[in-house]
Motif scaffolding. Structure first.
Motif, PDB file in Angstrom:
ATOM      1  N   ARG A   1     -10.084   1.230  20.550  1.00 19.52           N
ATOM      2  CA  ARG A   1     -10.252   2.236  21.599  1.00 19.52           C
ATOM      3  C   ARG A   1      -9.155   2.046  22.637  1.00 19.52           C
ATOM      4  O   ARG A   1      -8.727   0.919  22.900  1.00 19.52           O
ATOM      5  CB  ARG A   1     -11.631   2.144  22.250  1.00 19.52           C
ATOM      6  N   ILE A   2      -8.722   3.145  23.198  1.00 17.06           N
ATOM      7  CA  ILE A   2      -7.661   3.097  24.205  1.00 17.06           C
ATOM      8  C   ILE A   2      -8.136   2.282  25.402  1.00 17.06           C
ATOM      9  O   ILE A   2      -9.250   2.468  25.903  1.00 17.06           O
ATOM     10  CB  ILE A   2      -7.252   4.519  24.634  1.00 17.06           C
ATOM     11  N   ALA A   3      -7.287   1.355  25.841  1.00 18.25           N
ATOM     12  CA  ALA A   3      -7.621   0.475  26.958  1.00 18.25           C
ATOM     13  C   ALA A   3      -6.703   0.768  28.124  1.00 18.25           C
ATOM     14  O   ALA A   3      -5.910   1.711  28.110  1.00 18.25           O
ATOM     15  CB  ALA A   3      -7.486  -0.981  26.513  1.00 18.25           C
ATOM     16  N   SER A   4      -6.792  -0.077  29.158  1.00 17.68           N
ATOM     17  CA  SER A   4      -5.874   0.043  30.283  1.00 17.68           C
ATOM     18  C   SER A   4      -4.478  -0.341  29.819  1.00 17.68           C
ATOM     19  O   SER A   4      -4.270  -0.819  28.705  1.00 17.68           O
ATOM     20  CB  SER A   4      -6.330  -0.893  31.412  1.00 17.68           C
ATOM     21  N   ASP A   5      -3.501  -0.172  30.670  1.00 17.11           N
ATOM     22  CA  ASP A   5      -2.117  -0.470  30.308  1.00 17.11           C
ATOM     23  C   ASP A   5      -1.842  -1.967  30.237  1.00 17.11           C
ATOM     24  O   ASP A   5      -0.800  -2.391  29.744  1.00 17.11           O
ATOM     25  CB  ASP A   5      -1.149   0.172  31.308  1.00 17.11           C
ATOM     26  N   THR A   6      -2.776  -2.782  30.740  1.00 14.31           N
ATOM     27  CA  THR A   6      -2.563  -4.222  30.759  1.00 14.31           C
ATOM     28  C   THR A   6      -2.921  -4.824  29.407  1.00 14.31           C
ATOM     29  O   THR A   6      -4.006  -4.575  28.885  1.00 14.31           O
ATOM     30  CB  THR A   6      -3.431  -4.886  31.844  1.00 14.31           C
ATOM     31  N   ILE A   7      -2.010  -5.611  28.836  1.00 13.36           N
ATOM     32  CA  ILE A   7      -2.277  -6.276  27.572  1.00 13.36           C
ATOM     33  C   ILE A   7      -2.945  -7.619  27.875  1.00 13.36           C
ATOM     34  O   ILE A   7      -2.331  -8.528  28.416  1.00 13.36           O
ATOM     35  CB  ILE A   7      -0.989  -6.481  26.760  1.00 13.36           C
ATOM     36  N   THR A   8      -4.219  -7.720  27.560  1.00 13.71           N
ATOM     37  CA  THR A   8      -4.990  -8.948  27.819  1.00 13.71           C
ATOM     38  C   THR A   8      -5.339  -9.598  26.484  1.00 13.71           C
ATOM     39  O   THR A   8      -4.832  -9.212  25.439  1.00 13.71           O
ATOM     40  CB  THR A   8      -6.273  -8.617  28.593  1.00 13.71           C
ATOM     41  N   ALA A   9      -6.251 -10.578  26.552  1.00 12.35           N
ATOM     42  CA  ALA A   9      -6.618 -11.315  25.340  1.00 12.35           C
ATOM     43  C   ALA A   9      -7.257 -10.423  24.284  1.00 12.35           C
ATOM     44  O   ALA A   9      -7.230 -10.751  23.102  1.00 12.35           O
ATOM     45  CB  ALA A   9      -7.555 -12.454  25.706  1.00 12.35           C
ATOM     46  N   GLN A  10      -7.835  -9.305  24.694  1.00  8.96           N
ATOM     47  CA  GLN A  10      -8.461  -8.415  23.720  1.00  8.96           C
ATOM     48  C   GLN A  10      -7.833  -7.030  23.715  1.00  8.96           C
ATOM     49  O   GLN A  10      -8.366  -6.108  23.101  1.00  8.96           O
ATOM     50  CB  GLN A  10      -9.962  -8.313  23.986  1.00  8.96           C
ATOM     51  N   ASN A  11      -6.716  -6.866  24.391  1.00 11.96           N
ATOM     52  CA  ASN A  11      -5.976  -5.613  24.391  1.00 11.96           C
ATOM     53  C   ASN A  11      -4.649  -5.822  23.671  1.00 11.96           C
ATOM     54  O   ASN A  11      -4.003  -6.849  23.835  1.00 11.96           O
ATOM     55  CB  ASN A  11      -5.711  -5.125  25.816  1.00 11.96           C
ATOM     56  N   PHE A  12      -4.247  -4.829  22.879  1.00  9.95           N
ATOM     57  CA  PHE A  12      -3.068  -4.997  22.044  1.00  9.95           C
ATOM     58  C   PHE A  12      -2.183  -3.755  22.099  1.00  9.95           C
ATOM     59  O   PHE A  12      -2.669  -2.625  22.126  1.00  9.95           O
ATOM     60  CB  PHE A  12      -3.480  -5.255  20.590  1.00  9.95           C
ATOM     61  N   SER A  13      -0.898  -3.999  22.097  1.00 12.60           N
ATOM     62  CA  SER A  13       0.074  -2.921  22.045  1.00 12.60           C
ATOM     63  C   SER A  13      -0.030  -2.179  20.722  1.00 12.60           C
ATOM     64  O   SER A  13      -0.091  -2.794  19.651  1.00 12.60           O
ATOM     65  CB  SER A  13       1.484  -3.500  22.207  1.00 12.60           C
ATOM     66  N   GLY A  14      -0.013  -0.855  20.799  1.00  8.46           N
ATOM     67  CA  GLY A  14      -0.027  -0.056  19.581  1.00  8.46           C
ATOM     68  C   GLY A  14       1.170  -0.356  18.694  1.00  8.46           C
ATOM     69  O   GLY A  14       1.061  -0.358  17.464  1.00  8.46           O
ATOM     70  N   ALA A  15       2.319  -0.610  19.326  1.00  5.63           N
ATOM     71  CA  ALA A  15       3.516  -0.943  18.553  1.00  5.63           C
ATOM     72  C   ALA A  15       3.324  -2.227  17.759  1.00  5.63           C
ATOM     73  O   ALA A  15       3.770  -2.339  16.604  1.00  5.63           O
ATOM     74  CB  ALA A  15       4.720  -1.076  19.489  1.00  5.63           C
TER      75      ALA A  15
END
Length: 232
Positions: free
Chosen positions: A172-186
């Motif tokens: 799911r789309i997250a905030s712009d901040t890449i955290t431990a559970q957020n990942f860049s689409g690239a």
């Protein structure tokens, strides 16, 4: 049941009674299983030198219970001489397989992935891409489908978007901040294509695979990781 000359690797061994071993093995057709190697710890046993990890073997066994009896063991190639961090990495793969692959459940894809990874380690290929590629394939082969093509709503992943992993849903789309559970689409698209040249992609892959393996492994830590920690 009697099985003859099955391609296999020994993942782990432990003493059994006075002179025997229990071998945890990964086989081509029969998945992971445990075998009693009677007398294998005896000084005169021919099996003793063969009951080692990272050696391509041909195993034969018999028995009706979940714990079979090894009847013969043959070498089909020279043992893969792993050293240093490559040895620790091999032990890590063995521990993952021992902990997560169900017993006597045919898993030819995992067997082939493991054999490929061992040869890559023996050839001293760059560690991180080898480990991350194996982990991602293993998760898929265990039935843990990781969609690296689309998000939870079916939309294609976009390289400029940051995503969060939701175990019961997907990306799911997250905030712009890449955290431990957020990942860049690239980074996710690079993982889909098995493109591991970028160190940041490898870092994301390591975080993601640990996140996915955690509920499967539970709270008991992997002993093989401690070997890496002692050398760094």
């Amino acid at each position: 049941m009697r099985v003859e000359l099955q391609p296999a690797y020994i993942l782990h061994s432990r003493p059994f009674r006075d002179t025997s071993l229990i071998l945890d093995c990964l086989t081509d057709d029969y998945g992971r299983l445990s075998l009693i190697a009677k007398g294998a710890r005896s000084a005169k046993s021919r099996q003793r030198q063969l009951c080692q990890p990272f050696a391509p073997l041909l195993l034969s066994w018999q028995g009706k219970s979940s714990l079979k009896t090894l009847t013969s063991i043959e070498s089909r190639q020279l043992p893969l001489g792993l050293q240093g961090e490559f040895l620790f990495s091999g032990l890590y793969l063995n521990e993952l397989l021992t902990r997560l692959v169900p017993e006597q459940d045919s898993c030819p894809e995992i067997y082939q992935s493991y054999e490929t990874a061992l040869h890559q380690l023996a050839e001293k290929e760059t560690l991180e891409p080898v480990l991350r590629a194996f982990e991602l394939r293993m998760l898929e082969d265990l039935g843990y489908h990781l969609d690296l093509t689309s998000d939870a709503d079916g939309a294609e992943l976009q390289p400029s978007v940051v995503y969060q992993w939701w175990p019961e849903q997907g990306w799911r789309i997250a905030s712009d901040t890449i955290t431990a559970q957020n990942f860049s689409g690239a980074h996710l698209l690079a993982l889909r294509d098995a493109v591991f040249q970028d160190p940041e992609v490898l870092r994301s892959a390591k975080i993601l695979t640990r996140l996915l393996f955690k509920p499967l492994l539970g709270d008991r830590p992997l002993q093989s990781r401690k070997l890496f920690q002692k050398t760094r």
